[in-house]
Enzyme design. Sequence first.
Site, PDB file in Angstrom:
ATOM      1  N   ASP A  91       0.854  -1.188   0.000  1.00 21.75           N
ATOM      2  CA  ASP A  91       0.000   0.000   0.000  1.00 21.75           C
ATOM      3  C   ASP A  91       0.891   1.238   0.000  1.00 21.75           C
ATOM      4  O   ASP A  91       1.641   1.457   0.962  1.00 21.75           O
ATOM      5  CB  ASP A  91      -0.902   0.023   1.236  1.00 21.75           C
ATOM      6  CG  ASP A  91      -1.961  -1.082   1.236  1.00 21.75           C
ATOM      7  OD1 ASP A  91      -1.820  -2.036   0.441  1.00 21.75           O
ATOM      8  OD2 ASP A  91      -2.910  -0.990   2.030  1.00 21.75           O
ATOM      9  N   LYS A 153      -7.190   3.429  -2.556  1.00 21.56           N
ATOM     10  CA  LYS A 153      -7.463   3.327  -1.113  1.00 21.56           C
ATOM     11  C   LYS A 153      -7.690   4.718  -0.545  1.00 21.56           C
ATOM     12  O   LYS A 153      -6.995   5.661  -0.891  1.00 21.56           O
ATOM     13  CB  LYS A 153      -6.278   2.637  -0.435  1.00 21.56           C
ATOM     14  CG  LYS A 153      -6.364   2.533   1.090  1.00 21.56           C
ATOM     15  CD  LYS A 153      -5.149   1.781   1.616  1.00 21.56           C
ATOM     16  CE  LYS A 153      -5.039   1.880   3.129  1.00 21.56           C
ATOM     17  NZ  LYS A 153      -3.838   1.205   3.654  1.00 21.56           N
ATOM     18  N   LYS A 182     -10.412   0.148  -1.679  1.00 20.12           N
ATOM     19  CA  LYS A 182     -10.164  -0.170  -0.273  1.00 20.12           C
ATOM     20  C   LYS A 182     -10.541   1.014   0.591  1.00 20.12           C
ATOM     21  O   LYS A 182     -10.062   2.127   0.391  1.00 20.12           O
ATOM     22  CB  LYS A 182      -8.691  -0.536  -0.045  1.00 20.12           C
ATOM     23  CG  LYS A 182      -8.364  -0.837   1.433  1.00 20.12           C
ATOM     24  CD  LYS A 182      -6.941  -1.328   1.608  1.00 20.12           C
ATOM     25  CE  LYS A 182      -6.571  -1.467   3.080  1.00 20.12           C
ATOM     26  NZ  LYS A 182      -5.200  -1.981   3.282  1.00 20.12           N
TER      27      LYS A 182
END
Length: 221
Positions: A91, A153, A182
């Site tokens: 990430d 995300k 996400k």
Amino acid sequence: MTQKEMLTHVDHTLLTQTASWEEIKQILDDAMKYKVASACIPASYVKEASDYVDGKLAICTVIGFPNGYDTTASKVFMAKDAINNGAMEVDMVINIGWLKDKRYDELEAEIRAIKEAVGNKILKVIIETCLLTDEEKIKMCEIVTKAGADYIKTSTGFSKAGATFDDIKLFSEHVGKNVRIKAAGGISSLEDAYKFLELGADRLGTSRIVKLVKGQEATGY
């Protein structure tokens, strides 16, 4: 969706600065027990964690975290290092200043370079929605899609706010079909977890959901 199914969308997370190996190990044990999507932990523990779980759980880590203003070369190195240590998912945080400066080509090039570094492993791109306008969020949906990342995300969980239902709706309307979503930061109830998934999120970054499920089991509810 059953609770068991909901848990398969959870990235069980511990990213506090004070995280110790004993705490990380507890996260890994719980993540394996409840069969979540991954455990998201600091990069310095990835090798140890990967050895510990021995293929029973995907290990996720973060790079350029939480501010995102490292150089692209630094982020690429961190991504490669994480994969070499056994991470299955990475990430990354975007350079938010570049977005404010409208340096869109550089943002896209950075994401592309990091995706190339992780290869067939999963790359999630954190855009820190609480610091952005809706116009900037929509632009990042476009850039993340074009750059070939696997996920967009919402948040690091280390800024002013975390995921919101409105942001997930916005992502769902503007992100490409090749990009999943996400939600992360501040997901504090089982009800919210289900709602984020209903709105289009595929992953939930949270430290609380597994704890809530454990609490239910302990009390019999």
